[in-house]
Design a protein around this motif. Structure first.
Motif, PDB file in Angstrom:
ATOM      1  N   TYR A  24       0.822  -1.218   0.000  1.00 46.86           N
ATOM      2  CA  TYR A  24       0.000   0.000   0.000  1.00 46.86           C
ATOM      3  C   TYR A  24       0.854   1.265   0.000  1.00 46.86           C
ATOM      4  O   TYR A  24       0.347   2.352  -0.218  1.00 46.86           O
ATOM      5  N   ASP A  44      -7.982  -3.448  -1.678  1.00 44.45           N
ATOM      6  CA  ASP A  44      -8.879  -2.606  -0.881  1.00 44.45           C
ATOM      7  C   ASP A  44      -8.895  -3.067   0.579  1.00 44.45           C
ATOM      8  O   ASP A  44      -9.558  -2.461   1.420  1.00 44.45           O
ATOM      9  N   SER A  45      -8.094  -4.112   0.893  1.00 42.32           N
ATOM     10  CA  SER A  45      -7.867  -4.468   2.299  1.00 42.32           C
ATOM     11  C   SER A  45      -7.216  -3.297   3.029  1.00 42.32           C
ATOM     12  O   SER A  45      -7.168  -3.288   4.265  1.00 42.32           O
ATOM     13  N   ASP A  83      -6.747  -2.739  -7.142  1.00 40.22           N
ATOM     14  CA  ASP A  83      -8.060  -3.308  -6.805  1.00 40.22           C
ATOM     15  C   ASP A  83      -9.169  -2.294  -7.103  1.00 40.22           C
ATOM     16  O   ASP A  83      -9.083  -1.147  -6.654  1.00 40.22           O
ATOM     17  N   HIS A 137     -11.836 -12.273  -8.990  1.00 37.99           N
ATOM     18  CA  HIS A 137     -11.770 -12.641  -7.556  1.00 37.99           C
ATOM     19  C   HIS A 137     -13.107 -13.267  -7.192  1.00 37.99           C
ATOM     20  O   HIS A 137     -14.140 -12.591  -7.249  1.00 37.99           O
ATOM     21  N   ILE A 203      -6.229 -17.573  -1.391  1.00 37.44           N
ATOM     22  CA  ILE A 203      -6.058 -17.011  -0.031  1.00 37.44           C
ATOM     23  C   ILE A 203      -7.086 -17.759   0.814  1.00 37.44           C
ATOM     24  O   ILE A 203      -8.290 -17.648   0.568  1.00 37.44           O
TER      25      ILE A 203
END
Ligand code: KIV
Length: 279
Positions: A24, A44-45, A83, A137, A203
């Protein structure tokens, strides 16, 4: 020369497992690239690990663009994937095209990622036709966490497993260059990986996917009290940093920092002149 989507696909073809990591900022991007991570996700985490929200939903396209610019600027080899955040691509295909174009043009990412399977396939198709490399995703798609009622494993029963198989096929047929499988049973992820030509990036989807993606902060244990089951803490960096910061506070309070080693001096002559000026 940056790694391209073709290089990532060649890794699957060669049976080479693909490590992917979120980044990030300049520090996380630099460290991940130095460690040999070929593909970085400006995820976007960031809503949770950078911005302090409980979900990814408050993240905006401007946030993703800003952080993607930093990650692109701080790397030279990795493929950087940006993202697409909540509701920036689902209102209409036109909206998706405009926002994906903005993300690519304004940040320089080499690909974008969208959540969704069969129903988003027409959007993926249009983007790919327009020259936008898309990572899909499926499985637990965090932007739909309120719809799912929590962060739960997806595809455990026959109907949802079948839907996930269809989703995987649909995004491949639409031209996605890879697909993230999040929180999917190991066997189902293996089945999907075997059937698809494109790489699957897991994941919480077991060890048989073409690659793995993890959140930078989870891997390093930066939040000591939080460790999702699907991640592994390779370091206790949160505790290390906390101890260092406590030591700093104590040394400043105890006048132990800075010392002569951390400081510079000037000549007595100039000091005398300055003193005279102030008299
Ligand atoms: O935003 C993110 O970090 C992600 C990964 C967890 C795949 O979407």
């Amino acid at each position: 020369m940056r790694i391209t989507i073709r290089d990532i696909q060649k890794m699957k073809a060669a049976g080479e497992i693909i490590p992917m990591l979120t980044a990030y900022d300049a520090t996380s991007a630099f460290l991940a690239e130095q460690a040999g991570v070929p593909m970085l996700l400006v995820g976007d985490s960031m809503g949770m690990v950078v911005q302090g929200h409980e979900s990814t939903i408050p993240v905006t396209l401007d946030h993703i663009i800003y952080h993607s610019q930093i990650v692109v600027r701080s790397t030279s080899k990795a493929l950087v994937v940006g993202d697409m955040p909540f509701m920036s691509y689902k209102a209409s295909i036109e909206q998706a095209m405009q926002n994906a174009a903005r993300l690519m043009q304004e940040s320089g990412v080499g690909a974008i990622k969208v959540e969704g399977g069969e129903y988003i396939a027409p959007t993926i198709d249009r983007m790919v036709q327009a020259g936008i490399p898309v990572m899909a995703h499926i499985g637990l798609t965090p932007q739909s966490v309120n719809q799912f009622g929590g962060f739960r494993v997806q595809g455990k029963d026959k109907d949802t497993a079948e839907q996930l198989m269809c989703d995987a096929q649909a995004v491949q047929d639409a031209g996605a260059f890879a697909v993230v499988l999040e929180l999917v049973p190991t066997q189902l992820a293996q089945e999907i990986t075997n059937r698809l030509k494109i790489p699957t990036i897991g994941i919480g989807a077991g060890p048989h996917t073409s690659g793995q993606v993890q959140v930078f902060h989870d891997l390093l244990g930066l939040f000591p009290s939080f460790g999702p089951r699907h991640s592994k803490q390779y370091a206790n960096a949160g505790q290390v940093v906390q101890d260092a910061l406590t030591a700093y506070v104590n040394e400043v309070k105890g006048a132990q920092f800075p010392t002569a080693e951390n400081s510079s001096t000037m000549s007595d002559e100039i000091l005398d002149e300055i003193r005279r000026l102030w008299r």
